[in-house]
Design a protein around this motif. Sequence first.
Motif, short mmCIF file in Angstrom:
data_model
loop_
_atom_site.label_atom_id
_atom_site.label_comp_id
_atom_site.label_asym_id
_atom_site.label_seq_id
_atom_site.Cartn_x
_atom_site.Cartn_y
_atom_site.Cartn_z
N ILE A 271 33.01 86.55 54.49
CA ILE A 271 32.05 87.62 54.28
C ILE A 271 32.03 88.47 55.72
O ILE A 271 31.98 87.54 57.02
N ILE A 272 31.87 89.51 55.81
CA ILE A 272 31.53 90.37 57.09
C ILE A 272 30.49 91.08 56.69
O ILE A 272 30.60 92.02 56.21
N ASP A 273 29.31 90.65 57.51
CA ASP A 273 28.08 91.30 56.96
C ASP A 273 27.88 92.63 57.74
O ASP A 273 26.97 93.40 57.23
N SER A 274 28.35 92.72 58.70
CA SER A 274 28.32 94.07 59.71
C SER A 274 29.25 94.39 60.45
O SER A 274 29.83 93.40 61.21
N GLN A 275 29.70 95.38 61.02
CA GLN A 275 30.50 95.77 61.92
C GLN A 275 30.12 95.30 63.24
O GLN A 275 30.99 95.14 64.10
N GLN A 276 28.68 95.53 63.60
CA GLN A 276 28.40 95.19 65.16
C GLN A 276 28.67 93.59 65.32
O GLN A 276 28.33 92.69 64.58
N ALA A 277 28.92 93.45 66.68
CA ALA A 277 29.16 92.11 67.07
C ALA A 277 28.04 91.36 67.29
O ALA A 277 27.84 90.25 67.24
N LYS A 278 27.03 92.02 67.81
CA LYS A 278 25.70 91.38 68.32
C LYS A 278 24.53 92.05 67.21
O LYS A 278 24.40 93.10 67.08
N GLN A 279 23.68 91.32 66.67
CA GLN A 279 22.43 92.02 65.57
C GLN A 279 21.30 91.13 66.33
O GLN A 279 20.89 90.17 66.23
N ALA A 280 20.74 92.03 67.09
CA ALA A 280 19.11 91.88 67.67
C ALA A 280 18.24 93.06 67.07
O ALA A 280 17.43 93.30 67.56
N ASP A 281 18.89 93.67 65.92
CA ASP A 281 18.38 94.75 65.45
C ASP A 281 16.93 93.98 64.73
O ASP A 281 16.99 92.91 64.29
N LYS A 282 15.90 94.90 64.77
CA LYS A 282 14.54 94.51 64.00
C LYS A 282 14.78 94.46 62.43
O LYS A 282 13.87 94.20 61.67
N TYR A 283 15.99 95.52 61.99
CA TYR A 283 16.07 95.74 60.76
C TYR A 283 17.57 94.97 60.47
O TYR A 283 18.40 95.76 60.50
N TYR A 284 17.41 93.79 60.48
CA TYR A 284 18.98 93.15 60.09
C TYR A 284 19.26 93.47 58.58
O TYR A 284 18.53 93.20 57.70
N ILE A 285 20.50 94.04 58.33
CA ILE A 285 21.02 94.22 57.17
C ILE A 285 22.38 93.47 56.91
O ILE A 285 23.46 93.78 57.57
N ASP A 286 22.51 92.55 55.79
CA ASP A 286 23.69 92.16 55.66
C ASP A 286 24.50 93.15 54.58
O ASP A 286 24.46 93.55 53.47
N TYR A 287 25.35 94.02 55.30
CA TYR A 287 26.11 95.27 54.54
C TYR A 287 26.79 94.57 53.48
O TYR A 287 27.21 95.43 52.58
N SER A 288 27.19 93.44 53.53
CA SER A 288 28.27 92.97 52.51
C SER A 288 27.44 92.69 51.08
O SER A 288 28.04 92.54 50.11
N ASN A 289 26.25 92.62 51.36
CA ASN A 289 25.20 92.07 50.31
C ASN A 289 24.29 93.33 49.79
O ASN A 289 23.64 93.03 48.64
N GLU A 290 24.21 94.34 50.54
CA GLU A 290 23.16 95.31 50.40
C GLU A 290 24.00 96.17 48.99
O GLU A 290 25.15 96.39 48.86
N LYS A 291 23.14 96.86 48.30
CA LYS A 291 23.74 97.69 47.15
C LYS A 291 23.65 99.25 47.32
O LYS A 291 22.65 99.56 47.95
N TYR A 292 24.71 99.83 47.31
CA TYR A 292 24.86 101.21 47.48
C TYR A 292 25.55 101.93 46.38
O TYR A 292 26.16 101.27 45.48
N GLN A 293 25.39 103.29 46.12
CA GLN A 293 26.17 103.80 45.05
C GLN A 293 27.71 103.55 45.39
O GLN A 293 28.30 103.63 46.17
N ILE A 294 28.28 103.33 43.90
CA ILE A 294 29.77 102.77 44.32
C ILE A 294 30.94 103.98 44.15
O ILE A 294 32.10 103.84 44.12
#
Length: 869
Positions: free
Chosen positions: A371-394
Motif C-alpha cells: 500500500i502506498i498511502d501518500s506520496q509525502q514522506a512525512k505526514q504531520a498533517d492535521k488531515y491525514y488521508i490514506d489516498y490508496s483507500n479514499e474514493k474518487y471518480q474513476i
Amino acid sequence: MERSRVARRQDSTTNKRKKTGKQPKTKSKKPMWKRIFLLGFLLFIAAVIAFGAYTVYAIATAPELDEEKLVDTYPIQLISAEGEPLEGAGQIREYVSIDDISEVMQQAVVSIEDRRFYEHNGIDLRRIGGAVVANLTDGFGAEGGSTITQQLVKQSFLSTDKKLKRKLQEQWLALKLEREYTKEQILEMYLNKNYYGSGGYGVQTASKRYFNKPVSEVNYQEAAILAGLPQRPSAYDPINGDQELTRYRQEQVLSAMKRDGHISEEQYNEALDVAIADVISPGEETEEEAFTRAIYSRVQAELEEDYGLEQSDIYGTGLKVYTSINKELHTKFNSDIKSDNVNIPNGAFPSDELRMGATVLNTKTGEIVAIIDSQQAKQADKYYIDYSNEKYQIGSTAKPFFDYGPGIENGQWSTGKMLLDAAFPEGKPRNYYDGYRGMNTMRQYLKISANTPAVRAFQEVRDEYGQEAIESFVKNVGIKPSYSGDQLNESNALGTAEASTTQMAAAYAALGANGMYTKPHLIQKIEFNDGSSINSPVKAKQAMEDYTAYMLTDMLRDVVSAEGGTYEPGAFPWDVAGKTGTTNNEQFKWFTGYSTDYSISVWTGKVNKESNNKPNYAQYYFEYMMQQVTNATGQPDRFERPDSVLSLGNELYVKGTKPKDLQPEKLTAPTGASVNYDEDSQAGSVSWSYDFDGAQADGYSDISFTVTQQSAEGGEQVVGTTGETSIDIANLAEGDTTFTIVAKATNPLTGEQQSAPAQASYSIEPKEEPQEEEENPSGEENNEDNPSDENNGNGNNSDNGNGNGNGNGNNEDTTEEQNPDEPATDEGTDEGTDQPTDGDDEGAPLEGQSNNESPAMERGNGNSNNGNN
C-alpha cells in the motif's frame, strides 16, 4: 298412558333418593396454574443450584491476579507474508503515573466510562441496567455496561469469547482487584493499557501523538477527544479517522462531563465551537510508523467487518494477525515513491501540488501485497488521508465495467462489435481528441479510450437488457454506481462512480483471474493468545463469465502494447493489460493494470485545479511498481484463452455464437454515375451518388473513389482519386469514353476493401467535312468510276477514331472499313455536311444523351465538330 309415565319417573326418583349406605369419596384435582407454578418453582431452584455450581466452577478456574499482566500491554501484532513483524505497528507505549495525568483527563474518562467508579466495588449493578437506557436515549456508546475495573481485568487476563464463564470470571476478578488495589492504581493501569489509535497504547502516547504535549498538560477539549478514543480507536482517530465521528464522540464525552459538573455549560459550548482540526497538533512520525499506519488501519477494519470482532476483542488482548503484506516490496515502494526516487520524465513529483496513492494486490487471491498511502514522506498533517483507500471518480477506468463488459456478458458481443464515434445531438459528451472517427470496433475504441462509443455501448446494454445488467456487473466486482434516485446515471459510462485504488485493483484482478472476484483483503489468519486461530473467511466468487474476462483482457492488452494506445511509458516484455483514466479538467488521473500475478491501481490528483498533472504520473508509477514486483517474483504467465472464446482474425467472439460483427457487409458501390461534358470547352465532370452513412454503419472509414477512363481503342488511364462524388475531366477523344468509378475504404476487421464498379460513358461522334471541289473534265461520271478518288476526298481520316476527317457523307462506310473496332454510333450522317467549312464550328454540338446500358453504367452520346485539329 301419560300419567303412568309420570308415575314411573316419580317412583324412580324416589327410589334413588332412598338409597342409603356409605359411598366412596371423589378425589379433587389441583388447578392447572398451581401445577405450572410448582413446576416452574422447581425448575428455578434447579437452575439456581446449577448456576451456583457453574459460578463456583468459573471462579475456581479463574486466573490469578498478576500485577505484571495488569501493567503490561498486549498489543496487536502484525506479521508480514514472510513471517516477519511489521515494525511500528501497535508497539508504541510510554507508561505514565497517575500523578502525571491531568485531573481533567481523569474526570473525562470516569464520566464517559464509569461515572460511579469511586463508589462501586468493581461491579455496578445500576450501571448494567442504566447502560441499556443510556444507549437508547443518548445514542450508542453513551455508556458501557462494564466498569473500568472489569475492562482492565478483561484486557489483562481473559479471552475475548462471549461465554458466560468468562463474564463470571470477569466480575469475580473485578471484585478481587478492588480489594487488592486502590482506585487510583486501577485507573492508572487502565489509562496506560488502552489502545488510542495510530498504533499507540496508553494515554501519554496518544497525547503526544495528537497534541504534541504530555497528558499532564491537556485541557478539557483535548481530554474529551482522548477519553472517547478507546471505544472505537480507528473510527474516532482525529487524524487517521473521520473527524466528523471524532466530533460526535467528543460531544458525548463533553456532555457527560457537564452532567457530572466537571465543566460548565459555557465551556461545553465553547468547546463545540472549535473544529477538531484546530484542536489537534500532530507530532512527527517515524518512517516505520508512516509506512505501516495504513496497514494497521485496514487490519482494524477487516477484523471488525470480516471476522466480527469488537474493539475490546482486538486491542490489548495480544491478538496476532498474519498479513499478506510483502514487507520488502511494501517498504521499497513507500521509500522510493515518498522520497521521489522514481524515474519520472520532466523531474520529480510535485508534492506541493499533487497527491498519489496506490494498491498492489495478488491477482489470483485478492490479497493486498503493498500500500502506498501518500506520496509525502512525512505526514504531520492535521488531515491525514490514506489516498490508496479514499474514493474518487474513476474516469475512463470505468469503461470495461460499465460499457463493454456488460455487453459481452449479456449480449455475447465480439471484440469486433462496431460502434459509432459521432457527436450527440446535445453536443456532449465529447472526446478528449478533436473530432469524431465514425464506425470502428469496440477493441479500437477501448484502446484509444473514445467517449461517444462508450456511451453508446452503455445505452445499448441499458435499453436492451435493463439497467440491472450494468448494476449487477459492476457490483459483482466491488464498484458502486452513481444514481439519481433509482435511475443509474448515464455519466457512469465515463466514470462518475467513485472507488479507491484498492477497489479498482481488485476489480481488474477479476479480469485477470478468469472472472473470479475476491474482496481485497490483507489478513490471512488471526491467532488468539490462547493459541486458537481463524483463517480468512474471504472467498472468491464468480463475478462474470470467463469469456467476458478474457475478451476484456485481450482488448486491454492493446491499451498497453498496441500502437495508438493511451499508455505512455511503452510496452512491457511480458503480458500486461490495463486502462488509463482521466476525469474532467484532468484533476484526477488513474492507471490500473494487471498481469496474471499482480494487479496494481494508481491514482494521482491535483490539490490545486490549476496545477499541472503532466506527464501522466499514474502511468509511470504503475510502470515502476510492475517492474519491481516482476523483478522480485519472476515474469508472470500469459493470460490463457478459455475454451469458450474463439478467434477470427484479430478479433474474438464467444463460442457458439455467430459473429455477425466479424462479417462486415461488402463495401457499397457508387450509383447514379453520369457524365456532363461541354465539347466546346472540352471540359466537364463525372459525378455519382454514394451512401456514406450506410458504409460507415457497416464499419468502413477513409472512403475514397478512384476514377479511370477507357477510350474506344482500349487505352486506359486513371483520371484521379477523390473523397468527393465528382471529378473533373477534359479533352475527351472522339468515340466512346467509358468512366469506371470504384469506392475504396478501410474496414478494421478486413483491412482495405474495394467496391464493385459503377460506369458511365460519353460518346463524341467524328465530324464529317465536305470534299474540296476539283476541275474534272470527265465530270461526275469519272468520279463514280474511280472509287479511289472518293476515298481521297475524305481528308485525313485518322485510325485513332478522333473523327478529324472532312467527311462528305460517304465517309462513314470507309471509316468503318479502316477502323473496324470503333463502335458504330446510333446517329445517321450529319445534315448540312455539304456546306463548306473553314475549320470554325458553325453548327451547335449535340448535347450528351444518357443511355442506361446497365445498372452500373450510364452512357452519354454526343457529336463533336472539331474542324481540322
